[in-house]
Design a protein around this motif. Sequence first.
Motif, PDB file in Angstrom:
ATOM      1  N   TYR A 318       3.149  18.807 -17.109  1.00  0.00           N
ATOM      2  CA  TYR A 318       4.112  19.530 -16.276  1.00  0.00           C
ATOM      3  C   TYR A 318       5.536  19.333 -16.785  1.00  0.00           C
ATOM      4  O   TYR A 318       6.340  20.268 -16.805  1.00  0.00           O
ATOM      5  CB  TYR A 318       4.004  19.055 -14.816  1.00  0.00           C
ATOM      6  N   ARG A 322       7.920  22.152 -18.524  1.00  0.00           N
ATOM      7  CA  ARG A 322       9.138  22.471 -17.780  1.00  0.00           C
ATOM      8  C   ARG A 322      10.396  22.276 -18.628  1.00  0.00           C
ATOM      9  O   ARG A 322      11.272  23.122 -18.672  1.00  0.00           O
ATOM     10  CB  ARG A 322       9.209  21.559 -16.551  1.00  0.00           C
ATOM     11  N   ARG A 477       1.271  19.183  -5.121  1.00  0.00           N
ATOM     12  CA  ARG A 477       1.457  20.388  -5.944  1.00  0.00           C
ATOM     13  C   ARG A 477       2.347  20.082  -7.134  1.00  0.00           C
ATOM     14  O   ARG A 477       3.183  19.196  -7.081  1.00  0.00           O
ATOM     15  CB  ARG A 477       2.131  21.494  -5.120  1.00  0.00           C
ATOM     16  N   ASP A 478       2.170  20.888  -8.192  1.00  0.00           N
ATOM     17  CA  ASP A 478       3.047  20.786  -9.351  1.00  0.00           C
ATOM     18  C   ASP A 478       3.012  19.350  -9.863  1.00  0.00           C
ATOM     19  O   ASP A 478       1.934  18.778 -10.018  1.00  0.00           O
ATOM     20  CB  ASP A 478       4.447  21.253  -8.935  1.00  0.00           C
ATOM     21  N   LEU A 530       8.320  23.538  -4.411  1.00  0.00           N
ATOM     22  CA  LEU A 530       7.174  24.092  -3.689  1.00  0.00           C
ATOM     23  C   LEU A 530       7.002  23.461  -2.298  1.00  0.00           C
ATOM     24  O   LEU A 530       5.947  23.608  -1.663  1.00  0.00           O
ATOM     25  CB  LEU A 530       5.896  23.906  -4.517  1.00  0.00           C
ATOM     26  N   GLU A 574      13.661  16.273  -9.037  1.00  0.00           N
ATOM     27  CA  GLU A 574      12.204  16.491  -9.122  1.00  0.00           C
ATOM     28  C   GLU A 574      11.544  15.801 -10.311  1.00  0.00           C
ATOM     29  O   GLU A 574      10.440  15.277 -10.193  1.00  0.00           O
ATOM     30  CB  GLU A 574      11.915  17.993  -9.208  1.00  0.00           C
TER      31      GLU A 574
END
Length: 613
Positions: A318, A322, A477-478, A530, A574
């Motif tokens: 991820y 990203r 999530r993510d 999210l 994040e």
Amino acid sequence: MCGIVGYTGAHEAAPVLVAGLRRLEYRGYDSAGLATLDRDRLTVRKRAGRVRALEELLESESAPGRCGISHTRWATHGPANDRNAHPHLGGRGGAIRVAVVHNGVIENHAALRRELESQGFEFHSQTDTEVIAHLIARELETTDDLFEAVQRAMPRLEGTYGLGVISPSRPGEVVGARFGSPLVVGLGEGEHLLASDPVAIAPHTAQVAFLQDGEVVRLTPHDFEMRHLEHGPITPRIDRLDWKPDAVELGGHAHYMIKEIREQPETIVNTCRGRLRRSEATAVFGGLNLSPRQLRRVRRVVFAACGTSWHAALVGEYLIERLADLPVEVEYASEFRYRNAPLDDRTLVFVLSQSGETADTLGALREAKRRGHPTLAIVNTVGSTIAREADGGIYLHAGPEVGVASTKAFSAQVAVLTLLALYLGRLRHLSFPDGLAVIDAIEQVPALLGEVLKTEPLIEEAAGRIASAHSALYLGRDLHYPVALEGALKLKEISYIHAEGYPTAEMKHGPIALVDRHTPCIFVVPRGSLHAKTLSNLEEVRARDGLVISVGTEDDQAVAGLSQVFLPIPEAPEVVQPLLAVVPLQLLAYHVARQRGCDIDKPRNLAKSVTVE
Ligand code: M6R
């Protein structure tokens, strides 16, 4: 899994050997034993059960001498009993020429046993190891050089082995040999040690030499000599363990697992030390052995790993997608090594492993190398097989991880992957200010982790709500999906409660059928992109009378209001949230296991380092 400790030096060997075995207890075992040499007098003591049982035996029946070998056995051939415990003795006609401890599996032991029996060697155990003792003893009938005898016996063995050997004909000498099972030599002042894991010998010395496959070593108190079976004498590489002297002690903590969870702020500092370069808004790594130009050519990254390391790799996927806009695939190492995974010449293969010895991960690395790909490793254990065989790599610098349930190594892996994503991003499109923002975020992490750790009493209380559950769902999530997987793995490993991790939105496609008031649903939902979409999933569980436990940002009233138990983490960008969010899940698993009375540092059926396929 089995453990080996050997010693020769100025001190009585038995206490050193037993203390070393104690440090290996976390690896799992079912019997323990040792053999010592007092001049040419060989003493063997062994017992099924814990190292404590061996210590009790030694209180009434001592084992004198300043040279010896010891072992913790995890039964493969023959049940766990006194007879099958190591060491095993070799010799025929009443002559005992050798004592041997062995990690690994000898695949041709049945044929060797028949051959040796036909020549008058008697067997006293059901183990595969006893053939090794007799093979070496047979060679000692024609040479009095133990080092030579071990080398002559080795080519007869098919399978894997790490060996420790002593002989009454060679007082003060310990011989070690390796093929497929780790072995390390510790170089002390007037003493030398041998071990299957540096943890066993770390309090004695920081200077170590790792054996490679086909290598054999002779240790005396003041000297050591190494050879490769085919290539002859070798000058070993001496590594320095950068561990604090108390790194493998419990230091007042009830278990290694909780010690290592609490060490995580310091772990992140150590992992990131010297690797952040503000002036260029990037990260730097010493050992990648690939130039920026070569790395810019890369079009795809493949990570191969197992267990917790696989979860860390998923976070890496991820992050790299990203920050660096580079496609990443995460493979189970055990699948990758046998699968016909298409790799083109612009694919970079990384393996991740805390121990650096996991057989499946090593197999994946070797397969990628065989196919001509540059291979890099993200490893904690300095000098381990994976670290040595990879073309380049990044050490975690997390210090020794003793707890079978990996915690601080996960955080160190995620920290390294965050830096790697930053580095790869800055080689591509990531702007200077965006790079600096990542650095700022990483630098906050140790202090924020300190805040998370302060919530332990709250988590301990929350553990009481799930300690009697039969099953739990972890949802994220993510970037938090891998964190949910890791939380579920931690719970099942040490508390034996069935737990599954899912991407939160996937819940409605099946797992929601499990939700009732007996099934805790643990949501990982810090404030982020999210976040809003996850709230409806919390509602869905509430509507089905499920127990909602959530890890969220500390002032998040929306999540707190929908949760029966709310575990806060501080506000943070994040990209570093996984490093914070995993800690409450580690603590939750720990306290649930404690409340259920589980053996946290020695969970059933598990080994710290899985060196078999
Ligand atoms: O040493 P490695 O990172 O290669 O180990 C991989 C897995 O065996 C390991 O992460 C395992 O899943 C742990 N017990 C997890 O806590």
